[in-house]
Design a protein around this motif. Structure first.
Motif, PDB file in Angstrom:
ATOM      1  N   TYR A 106      -1.846   7.883   4.609  1.00 22.39           N
ATOM      2  CA  TYR A 106      -2.141   9.218   5.145  1.00 22.39           C
ATOM      3  C   TYR A 106      -3.548   9.679   4.793  1.00 22.39           C
ATOM      4  N   VAL A 107      -4.027   9.300   3.602  1.00 20.97           N
ATOM      5  CA  VAL A 107      -5.417   9.604   3.239  1.00 20.97           C
ATOM      6  C   VAL A 107      -6.357   8.951   4.260  1.00 20.97           C
ATOM      7  N   TYR A 123      -5.498   7.953   7.369  1.00 24.57           N
ATOM      8  CA  TYR A 123      -5.296   8.538   8.691  1.00 24.57           C
ATOM      9  C   TYR A 123      -6.109   9.822   8.875  1.00 24.57           C
ATOM     10  N   THR A 174       0.837  -1.200   0.000  1.00 22.18           N
ATOM     11  CA  THR A 174       0.000   0.000   0.000  1.00 22.18           C
ATOM     12  C   THR A 174       0.875   1.255   0.000  1.00 22.18           C
ATOM     13  N   PRO A 175       0.683   2.155  -0.975  1.00 22.32           N
ATOM     14  CA  PRO A 175       1.490   3.377  -0.998  1.00 22.32           C
ATOM     15  C   PRO A 175       1.339   4.181   0.290  1.00 22.32           C
ATOM     16  N   LEU A 176       2.436   4.764   0.740  1.00 21.67           N
ATOM     17  CA  LEU A 176       2.416   5.591   1.953  1.00 21.67           C
ATOM     18  C   LEU A 176       1.380   6.701   1.837  1.00 21.67           C
ATOM     19  N   GLU A 177       1.220   7.240   0.640  1.00 20.84           N
ATOM     20  CA  GLU A 177       0.241   8.310   0.428  1.00 20.84           C
ATOM     21  C   GLU A 177      -1.142   7.870   0.907  1.00 20.84           C
ATOM     22  N   GLU A 178      -1.513   6.633   0.572  1.00 21.80           N
ATOM     23  CA  GLU A 178      -2.862   6.156   0.905  1.00 21.80           C
ATOM     24  C   GLU A 178      -3.037   5.966   2.411  1.00 21.80           C
ATOM     25  N   ILE A 210       2.710   5.852  11.457  1.00 25.74           N
ATOM     26  CA  ILE A 210       2.180   5.534  10.131  1.00 25.74           C
ATOM     27  C   ILE A 210       3.302   4.962   9.278  1.00 25.74           C
TER      28      ILE A 210
END
Lengths: 334, 334
Positions: free
Chosen positions: A273-274, A276, A267-271, A295
């Motif tokens: 954070y979305v 979170y 899972t991309p780190l960006e997702e 995270i």
């Protein structure tokens, strides 16, 4: 099977060799087969030692939490398989600093059986051992069977608090007591979008449709509680945090929590954070304060796509212990 | 498309909001649209400020390196797109502590054009700006065109050294000089096994056969230098490190290096260590000492499966600067 591997039979050996070569100042192997790793300065005299163990394929779990301010040692199994009694006993002997050893591991039958036997053998050698078995996964069993729940990413909090308490010079009973408190105050739940492939098997360990997700799936692909069409990030985040809070609220008041959003592998780190973002707003709307956030990848399942959320209900003692520094090959806190 | 997202148009906004909510003690937004993030304590007086910027979808790049002992600010573009001149200028103003600003960014036409314009505008406001453009990817252009190479994960070393030098109180010229030294001493090359999917596009950005890999592919899926059947981890590791060493050896002696093995998004951590193991042995056999190792996700491409290897040729000055502590949302060094 697209993997950066050589002979699948050498996968764990080569991974362990790489980890030892990359961390010569942090980790030490205590077995010829590298299936037991300890802190470079083990045994630490006059400190309760914290030991874990489990199958490979979940990095940073389990061995990745060995380090200063964290675990004293870990016994290492094959991919998704428990380590042996002998490996656990070897690690126990290598880390005992005279104040006893606390085993902290996840609730899986092989781990339970072998750690219980290792504890008995260690006791016959005069090493006092106590155990805390992580059972944080609310997706694995309903509330009335919570003792049978599996341990997943929330074990990070058990490691962190147990290790910090031990570092303060607390006794084995005191370290066990606060670790049990964490065990009662942390809950997790995961969601999977795609399976992983064990190197020795060569094909996915389960199937999910092109537009499907499964809520509550375990980190070895154990069945969850709901399979359905993939929802929006917001809806998924909300359903996960609601499931955790409903479970926690039944026996305690919740004012302040630590949140762990854990990627399962792909899972991309960006997702993360979305997701979170929505969790944070949901907690805020419930009047729950977020004290500290973790995270990233804390407990993976090779290249599984998915994530898990863990909440730890905090009090002042846990906040202080959570803040203490640690240094491991995968995570550092100042 | 299996992703934890809401409306794809909100992806970057929501990711940035999540990052800010999770890091209230580390990062501060300086724009209503959050497209410029700075250290919580910016501007730091009497210190050269280090600024970067680039497209989203590469976390921890770019904004993830903002923090104490690291970058002062980052300007944030849409997924795989350069940020705007205005965003860069806003960040520049917010971090200038009176000693000037060094821009460190990757060699992509949009970033180059906009950072050059932002530098001109900042100069008219009395802020002295210098730039170092990362060009570490040996897979992107042959040696004779090395000025046209792309910047990839090796930019981590430029960030680290530039920031550490600035923290010592060095002047803008001194910081630029040591950053240029790093730029001349670091080389990277990647290998991809599978593509990524941009949220707004919804389908893979390139195709690779079921048993294919591509050596030299860029972090936006730019074509590499060799497509073929996937090799063993050992063969891949060796071909990457040989490509880097051949390039570096043409103009410098190599005795001691730092190694960065970077996962592109979906590669299990275990596999990065399997690959590192072979790199370590190869370097050892060549009489090259490994000083410090970084393994994990440092520059990703959403959920691309693959990895890159970077080597930094070290001298005593670089070793000292590499060892200095830093604290960012994604990585901490004590």
């Amino acid at each position: 099977m697209k993997k950066f591997i050589n002979d699948p039979d050498d996968f764990v050996d080569e991974m362990l060799e790489g980890i030892l070569l990359a961390n010569p100042n942090h980790l030490r192997s205590i077995r010829d087969d590298n299936r037991g790793l300890v802190r470079i300065d083990a045994p630490v005299k006059n400190k309760v030692a914290i030991v874990t163990g489990g199958g490979s394929g979940h990095l940073p779990l389990f061995l990745g939490y060995v380090g200063k301010g964290m675990l004293d040692g870990a016994s290492v199994g094959e991919v998704f398989a428990a380590s042996s009694v002998q490996q656990m006993l070897d690690v126990t002997r290598a880390v005992d600093g005279g104040e006893g050893v606390l085993y902290v591991y996840g609730n899986y039958s092989g781990d339970v059986m072998n750690f219980e036997m290792a504890a008995e053998l260690a006791e016959t050698e005069g090493i006092r051992v106590e155990s805390v078995v992580a059972r944080d996964d609310v997706g694995s069993m309903p509330k009335e069977f919570e003792d049978q729940r599996r341990g997943v990413a929330g074990i990070f909090y058990l490691y962190k608090i147990a290790s910090a308490k031990a570092a303060t010079g607390a006794s084995l009973d005191e370290v066990k007591a606060v670790t049990e408190k964490v065990n009662n105050s942390v809950r997790s739940i995961g969601v999977a979008l795609s399976p992983c492939i064990l190197p020795s098997v060569g094909k996915p360990n389960f199937k999910l449709g092109e537009d499907e997700m499964e809520i509550g799936m375990g980190i070895h692909g154990e069945p969850g509680i709901k399979r359905g069409k993939i929802d929006s990030a917001d809806k998924i985040a909300e359903s996960l945090v609601v499931a955790i809070l409903e479970d926690l609220y039944t026996n305690q008041e919740i004012k302040e929590v630590s949140v762990l959003v854990n990627g399962l592998g792909s899972t991309p780190l960006e997702e993360l954070y979305v997701v979170y973002r929505k969790i944070h707003h949901h907690l805020e709307n419930k009047g729950i304060k977020v004290y500290k956030v973790f995270i990233g990848e804390y407990a993976t399942s090779l290249e599984m796509t998915g994530l898990s959320v863990s909440l730890l209900n905090l009090d002042e003692e846990l906040k202080d212990l959570l803040d203490m520094p640690f240094e491991t090959p995968f995570h550092v806190q100042q």
